[in-house]
Design an enzyme around this catalytic site. Sequence first.
Site, PDB file in Angstrom:
ATOM      1  N   ASP A 193       0.834  -1.204   0.000  1.00  0.00           N
ATOM      2  CA  ASP A 193       0.000   0.000   0.000  1.00  0.00           C
ATOM      3  C   ASP A 193       0.869   1.255   0.000  1.00  0.00           C
ATOM      4  O   ASP A 193       1.965   1.242  -0.567  1.00  0.00           O
ATOM      5  CB  ASP A 193      -0.937  -0.037   1.217  1.00  0.00           C
ATOM      6  CG  ASP A 193      -2.282   0.580   0.900  1.00  0.00           C
ATOM      7  OD1 ASP A 193      -2.296   1.791   0.661  1.00  0.00           O
ATOM      8  OD2 ASP A 193      -3.280  -0.130   0.866  1.00  0.00           O
ATOM      9  N   HIS A 241      -3.733   4.797   4.338  1.00  0.00           N
ATOM     10  CA  HIS A 241      -4.441   3.588   3.954  1.00  0.00           C
ATOM     11  C   HIS A 241      -3.751   2.317   4.455  1.00  0.00           C
ATOM     12  O   HIS A 241      -4.384   1.432   5.031  1.00  0.00           O
ATOM     13  CB  HIS A 241      -4.563   3.590   2.426  1.00  0.00           C
ATOM     14  CG  HIS A 241      -5.651   2.728   1.897  1.00  0.00           C
ATOM     15  ND1 HIS A 241      -5.396   1.621   1.144  1.00  0.00           N
ATOM     16  CD2 HIS A 241      -6.985   2.809   2.011  1.00  0.00           C
ATOM     17  CE1 HIS A 241      -6.539   1.064   0.806  1.00  0.00           C
ATOM     18  NE2 HIS A 241      -7.530   1.767   1.310  1.00  0.00           N
ATOM     19  N   SER A 273     -11.444  -2.281   1.182  1.00  0.00           N
ATOM     20  CA  SER A 273     -10.128  -2.412   1.820  1.00  0.00           C
ATOM     21  C   SER A 273     -10.271  -2.749   3.293  1.00  0.00           C
ATOM     22  O   SER A 273      -9.288  -3.078   3.948  1.00  0.00           O
ATOM     23  CB  SER A 273      -9.297  -1.157   1.624  1.00  0.00           C
ATOM     24  OG  SER A 273      -9.998  -0.054   2.083  1.00  0.00           O
TER      25      SER A 273
END
Lengths: 807, 86
Positions: A56, A97, A271
Site C-alpha cells: 500500500d 491507507h 479495503s
Amino acid sequence: HVRTDPSLMHFNDPIWSNMWYLHCADKSSRCRTEMNVMAAWQRGYTGKNVVISILDDGVEKSHPDLIQNYDQLASYDVNGDDYDPTPRYDVSNENKHGTRCAGEVAASANNSYCIVGIAYNARIGGIRMLDGDVTDVVEAKSLGIRPDYIDIYSASWGPDDDGKTVDGPGPLTRKAFEDGIKKGRKGLGSIFVWASGNGGREGDYCSCDGYTNSIYTISISSATENGYKPWYLEECPSTLATTYSSGAFYERKIVTTDIRQRCTDDHTGTSVSAPMVAGIIALALEANQQLNWRDVQHLLVKTSRSVHLRAPDWRTNGAGRKVSHLYGFGLVDAEAMVVEAKKWKTVPVQHTCVGASDKRPRFIRANQLIRTSSHTKACADNNGQYVAYLEHVVVRVTISHPRRGDLQIFLISPSGTKSQLLGRRTFDYLNEGFKNWEFMTVHCWGEKAEGEWVLEIQDMPSQLRNPEIQGKLKEWTLILYGTAEHPYNPVSVQHSRSRMLDISATDLEPSKAALFQSHLEFIDEEEEYSGLCHPECGDRGCDGPGPEHCLKCVHYSLGNEKIGRKCVTTCPSGFMSDAATRRCRHCYRGCDTCFGRGHNQCSACKKGFYLQLDTSTCTLICPAGYYADEHQKRCIKCHQNCKKCIGFPDKCVLCRDGFSLLGSLCVPECEQATFYNTALMRCEKCHATCHSCTGPGKEQCTQCAKDFHLHEWRCVPACSQGFYSEDVPGLPHKVCRRCEENCLSCEATGKNCVRCKDGYSLLSGSCVTNNTCNNADEVFCNMVKSSKLCERKLFIQFCCRTCLLAG
Amino acid sequence: PNPRTIYSNHWAVRVSGGPEVAAELAGKYGYLNLGQIGNLENYYHFHHSKTIKRSTRSSRGIHNFLIMDPKVEWMQQQEVKKRVKR
C-alpha cells in the site's frame, strides 16, 4: 462443541468495545459475530509465527498498536528504494491507507491502545509502493519481496473503479504472481489477498479488474452490518468470500489504527475486508503451516457461509455450494477455517486444461443474445492436464464492440451453474472491446468439468448507437483449473458443520490445550435442563435459563433459526408484532414501526429516514415538492406554488412553472412592467421609468424602461456630469458609466476625457496632474520619449507633462 | 477520449547471464541499472535520467539500440498505471 463466551475474553484496548464484528458485549444490540474470530482465538490461534505484509502507501511502523508486531523483514519501500515503509506525511493524511489495513490484521492486544487485530500475534510489515508512479516493475517488485519469508500479501488497491476501466497486471506482475504461487513460502505458494473493488456506485464490475479476477488472488468483498450490499461493492463471479465491512451511515463501521499514532472509526470500503481475511488466513496458517495457496482457497470455499447476507442471486452450484455474485461463497468463518485447517490434507495437484480456441467470428447484434457452446472432455486423455473436479474456470475472449459497457457475458457450466462473467457498465462508452481478456469464475468450484459449456453474450444498448457498427465475438477459449481426483477426503465431505467444529484437547498443541481448556465449555447435547425457565417461556418448558432457551413463547418470538431465537414481551424497534403467529417480524428497511412488512406499511421511521404519510414509506431523501422535517421525521409537503422548500412549507427555494421567487414566497409571474402586490394579491403597474420592478416606486425598478439610463441604481433620462452612456447587450436600457478618474466630462465612448477637474490638465485624452516631476532630467525624458510611455494610458502620469513642458 | 498511455523513463529488460551482463549493458547505453526486479530472475530495472520522466510518446533513440543488442531478450518501457486505493 465449543461455546464462545465473550466474557471469557476481554481486552483493555479502548476501542475493543466498538469491534461489533468480533464480539457481542451489548446484548441489546444486534450480534454480528458470525465470522467467529473469537472462537478461533479461544482455540488458541492468534496468528503467531505468520508473516503478513500490506502492499500500500506505507505502514507507520512506530504506531503504538503496531510496533510490537512490526516486522522489518516483511517491509520495504519500493517508492524510496529502502527498507523503511513509513508513509509520507502530508496535511491531508493521504497516506493513511496502509496503516489502517495493517491494524485490522495485527494490532496488538491488551496494550491499552486502539484495537485488537484479527491476528494479533502475527508479524506485520508494509510494502510502500503506491506513493509514486506505479508501473509494472513497481508492482512486480512489490509482489516479490521476500516470498519465502512473507506468507500473506494483502493488497487493497487496483485499477480505477470508475466503471469504464478494463485493466490488470502487466507481464512482469503476472510473472510475479506465477512465481509467487510456485516458489513462495518455500514452494507452498504465496497467498495474495485482494479487495474486490469500490466501483459499485459507478456500476463497475470486478471482472474488469485483472487483479481480483486472477486465479492467484483471493478476491474479497464486503457486506454491511445488516447483511446488505454496501453502496461501493462491485459484483463479479471471481469473488471468493466476504467479511463485514462498513455500509450506510446508520450501520456501524470498522475501527482500526490510523497514521500519526491515532485510531479511527472511519475506515470504509472493500479495503476493510481484504485485511480481515488476511488476518483470518493467518489464523488458519498458524493452525497448519503446510497449507499451500490452493488449500487456503479451498478452505475459504468450504467454510464460508451465506448466513444472513442478502443477495438476489444466492444459488447452489452443482457441487452443493451456495454462491452469489455479490459475496462469493459468503461470510468467512474464522473458527471453521482453523478447525478445518488443523486436520486439512493438501489438495491434489492442480491441473490446467486449455480448450481449443473457437475462432469462428460471430456478430453480436443489438438486443439479441448469441449463444455458443463447447463440449469438453476436460483433457481426460492427458494425465497431466485432466480436470475432473473444478476449481477456477477462465474464459479468454476477444470481442470488438462499439460500446463495451453495453455487453453482458454469461457462462453456463455442464451442471447448469450460470455465472455472469460481465455485467453492463453504464459508464463504459469505450469502443476498445476486449483483447484476450480473461474472465474468471469460482461459481463452478467442486463441479465436474466434463460436458457442454455454454457462452452467452448479450448486447443491450444503453443509448442510441449506429446500427451499422456491430460487435463481434472473434475468439474464445475455455481454460479449466482443478484436480483429477476429488480434492477432499470422502469421509470429511460428509461432515456437517457441527461435526466440523468438534474439538478435543488432542487437537490442540499441548501448550494451547492447557491454556485454553479453561475457556472451553463443552456441552453435552443429551443432558436435560431441570432449572427454572425464563418468565417469557411461561409454563411451556425450556432447555436453559435464558429467554433464548424457551420451547415456546408467552408473547412474541424474536429472531430465526440461523441467528437464534428468543422470547420477548414486546417486539423491539424495527419489528412488528404479528399476533397471529406470535412472532416479531422485520419491518421493511428504514421502518422503525410498521403495520405490515411491505415498503408502504411503515408508521414511523428509523434514524436518518423520513416518513412519507401519503405512501407510508420511509425514505432517506424526501421527494420533489416535500421537505424533510427533522423534528417530526416526516416528509412534509411544500406550499402548492413551491417546487422545493426548506424547513417550512412556505419557505420556498424553487418555484413551480408560472411562479417566481419573491423572498421565500412563490408568487405568480406578472406581465412586463408589472409587479405582484402581495397585499392586494394582484399584479400592478411599475413606475413609468421601469421596464420591470419589485414595487410601484421609481426606486424599485429592476430594469429601466427603453430610453432611460440606469444611473446609481435609479432610472434617469440622461447621465449626469462625469458619466457617459453605454449600451449593454441583453438589457433594454442604457447604463451610465463613470468617466475615467479626474475627468469632468468625456466622449460618448468613455475613452477620451474632454474636460478635467481643477489641478489636472488634458494630455492625450487623459487628465494628468499639474504638478511637475523634480527628477525629470534630459536623459530621463529621452528614455520616456523613446519608450513612447506617454502614448500609453497606464504611464501617462509618468512625468509626461514635465517632459513635454521641457521640450 | 480514451485515457492516453503515459510512458516513464524506466525500463524492464530481460537479460541472461547474470547481473554483470545487465550492468555492462546498462553502462554501455547510458542507463542506470537499478537491479533485479523483485524475485524475477533475469529481469532488470533500468533507468534513463536523460529521458523525460513522463511522456505520452514512447521513447526512441538510444533505446532502439538497446533493444537491438543481441544480449537483450526482451525490453519494455514502463507505463505509468492509474492505481487507486480501495
